[in-house]
Design a protein around this motif. Structure first.
Motif, PDB file in Angstrom:
ATOM      1  N   PRO A 277      27.496  35.739 -22.192  1.00  0.00           N
ATOM      2  CA  PRO A 277      27.236  37.178 -22.063  1.00  0.00           C
ATOM      3  C   PRO A 277      28.059  38.048 -23.006  1.00  0.00           C
ATOM      4  CG  PRO A 277      28.550  36.397 -20.216  1.00  0.00           C
ATOM      5  CD  PRO A 277      28.113  35.171 -20.973  1.00  0.00           C
ATOM      6  N   THR A 278      29.085  37.484 -23.645  1.00  0.00           N
ATOM      7  CA  THR A 278      29.818  38.261 -24.645  1.00  0.00           C
ATOM      8  C   THR A 278      29.066  38.315 -25.975  1.00  0.00           C
ATOM      9  OG1 THR A 278      31.125  36.383 -25.455  1.00  0.00           O
ATOM     10  CG2 THR A 278      32.001  37.622 -23.572  1.00  0.00           C
ATOM     11  N   GLU A 279      28.081  37.442 -26.142  1.00  0.00           N
ATOM     12  CA  GLU A 279      27.309  37.399 -27.381  1.00  0.00           C
ATOM     13  C   GLU A 279      25.869  37.865 -27.200  1.00  0.00           C
ATOM     14  OE1 GLU A 279      27.526  33.629 -29.321  1.00  0.00           O
ATOM     15  OE2 GLU A 279      29.700  33.437 -29.056  1.00  0.00           O
ATOM     16  N   PHE A 280      25.357  37.792 -25.971  1.00  0.00           N
ATOM     17  CA  PHE A 280      23.961  38.127 -25.710  1.00  0.00           C
ATOM     18  C   PHE A 280      23.840  39.013 -24.481  1.00  0.00           C
ATOM     19  CE2 PHE A 280      23.720  34.172 -28.058  1.00  0.00           C
ATOM     20  CZ  PHE A 280      22.614  34.333 -28.880  1.00  0.00           C
ATOM     21  N   LEU A 281      22.825  39.886 -24.487  1.00  0.00           N
ATOM     22  CA  LEU A 281      22.338  40.551 -23.288  1.00  0.00           C
ATOM     23  C   LEU A 281      21.179  39.728 -22.756  1.00  0.00           C
ATOM     24  CD1 LEU A 281      22.150  44.239 -24.563  1.00  0.00           C
ATOM     25  CD2 LEU A 281      23.919  43.278 -23.102  1.00  0.00           C
ATOM     26  N   PHE A 282      21.119  39.502 -21.457  1.00  0.00           N
ATOM     27  CA  PHE A 282      19.943  38.856 -20.852  1.00  0.00           C
ATOM     28  C   PHE A 282      19.680  39.521 -19.512  1.00  0.00           C
ATOM     29  CE2 PHE A 282      23.746  36.244 -20.800  1.00  0.00           C
ATOM     30  CZ  PHE A 282      23.971  35.941 -19.468  1.00  0.00           C
ATOM     31  N   MET A 283      18.935  40.614 -19.590  1.00  0.00           N
ATOM     32  CA  MET A 283      18.659  41.463 -18.426  1.00  0.00           C
ATOM     33  C   MET A 283      17.312  41.093 -17.821  1.00  0.00           C
ATOM     34  SD  MET A 283      20.017  45.163 -19.824  1.00  0.00           S
ATOM     35  CE  MET A 283      18.987  45.109 -21.290  1.00  0.00           C
ATOM     36  N   ASN A 284      17.273  40.998 -16.488  1.00  0.00           N
ATOM     37  CA  ASN A 284      16.017  40.650 -15.830  1.00  0.00           C
ATOM     38  C   ASN A 284      15.155  41.880 -15.588  1.00  0.00           C
ATOM     39  OD1 ASN A 284      18.254  41.017 -13.800  1.00  0.00           O
ATOM     40  ND2 ASN A 284      16.534  41.015 -12.378  1.00  0.00           N
TER      41      ASN A 284
END
Length: 266
Positions: free
Chosen positions: A204-211
């Motif tokens: 999560p420090t490198e990517f956003l992954f929002m549902n």
């Protein structure tokens, strides 16, 4: 100090109105809400509506769609029957937020299938054995220190073997609305949207992954205040992912959840 997720305000016609506290704030952005408090609040609206309109039916599926950023601000909620029936009924709940121009917009919607109950104790089938809480990892999740919702939940990530699905036991720590009683289903709703974080397949420090959604199927109603999510995330080659989870209470397996993810590099 976070002592609740919402404060009840005077109603606006048939709309219930609530002040959102910082206990609803997302780990991605503290100005918008995490998905779990809205899911729990709309579940409460449906349960209260069903108590008067659908006796003998219980929730078998919850499906929340997040229609836009939900602000940490006053929100309005209403519930209604979309498909009435004595054995099968589809109920809906909607959350609204007010635009700067004073008009309301829908920010989340929940559909719930309610089904008639009957005695099937002689054919009970669970495809997974119960989970027993064990040793917790030192770092519970990748958002340690983030203010808001994550402070309102006890999150005990389990030590699992390499290649196994991630497991976390979770428990709500504060009430949903003021000192109003919470059902066990509302307690589950307060944590189940976190499956995305439990089963995170990327950093999560490198990517956003929002549902964009959370769907929960329940062959048994939850019991208690402690729930385990055994979750796995998958990311496709074009910025879209999915998280699926097995859901447990202290007695055992109760259902499954699934979420669609928007994946972007920071």
């Amino acid at each position: 100090m976070i002592d609740r997720h919402y404060r009840r305000l005077p109603a606006d016609g048939d709309l219930q109105v609530f002040e959102s506290t910082m206990g609803t704030a997302s780990n991605w952005d503290s100005s918008i809400q995490h998905g779990s408090p809205p899911l729990a609040l709309m579940t409460k609206a449906i349960e209260e509506f069903a108590a008067d309109t659908a006796p003998g039916l219980r929730v078998g599926r919850l499906a929340m769609d997040i229609l836009g950023a939900i602000p940490v601000a006053p929100v309005k909620v209403r519930a209604w029957v979309d498909r009435p029936g004595s054995r099968i009924s589809l109920m809906m709940a909607e959350m609204l937020a007010t635009r700067p121009d004073g008009t309301d917009r829908a920010v989340a919607r929940l559909s719930a299938w309610l089904l008639a109950t009957s005695d099937t104790t002689d054919v009970v089938t669970d495809r997974h054995p119960p989970l027993v809480e064990g040793e917790a990892r030192e770092n519970a999740h990748g958002w340690m220190g983030a203010p808001g919702y994550l402070e309102s939940v006890s999150w005990r990530s389990q030590v699992t073997a390499e290649g196994e699905a991630a497991v976390s036991w979770m428990s709500p720590l504060v009430p949903l609305v003021d000192d109003e009683p919470m059902s066990d289903l509302q307690r589950l709703a307060m944590v189940v949207d976190s499956a995305n974080g439990v089963g995170a397949a990327i950093d999560p420090t490198e990517f956003l992954f929002m549902n964009t959604d959370t769907t929960v199927h329940l062959h048994r109603l939850p019991e208690g205040n402690d729930f385990a999510l055994r979750a796995r995330g998958s990311v496709g080659p074009d910025g879209i992912g999915v998280t699926t989870a097995d859901v447990f209470d202290r007695r055992g397996f109760i259902g499954t959840s699934a979420q669609t993810l928007l994946v972007q590099r920071r």
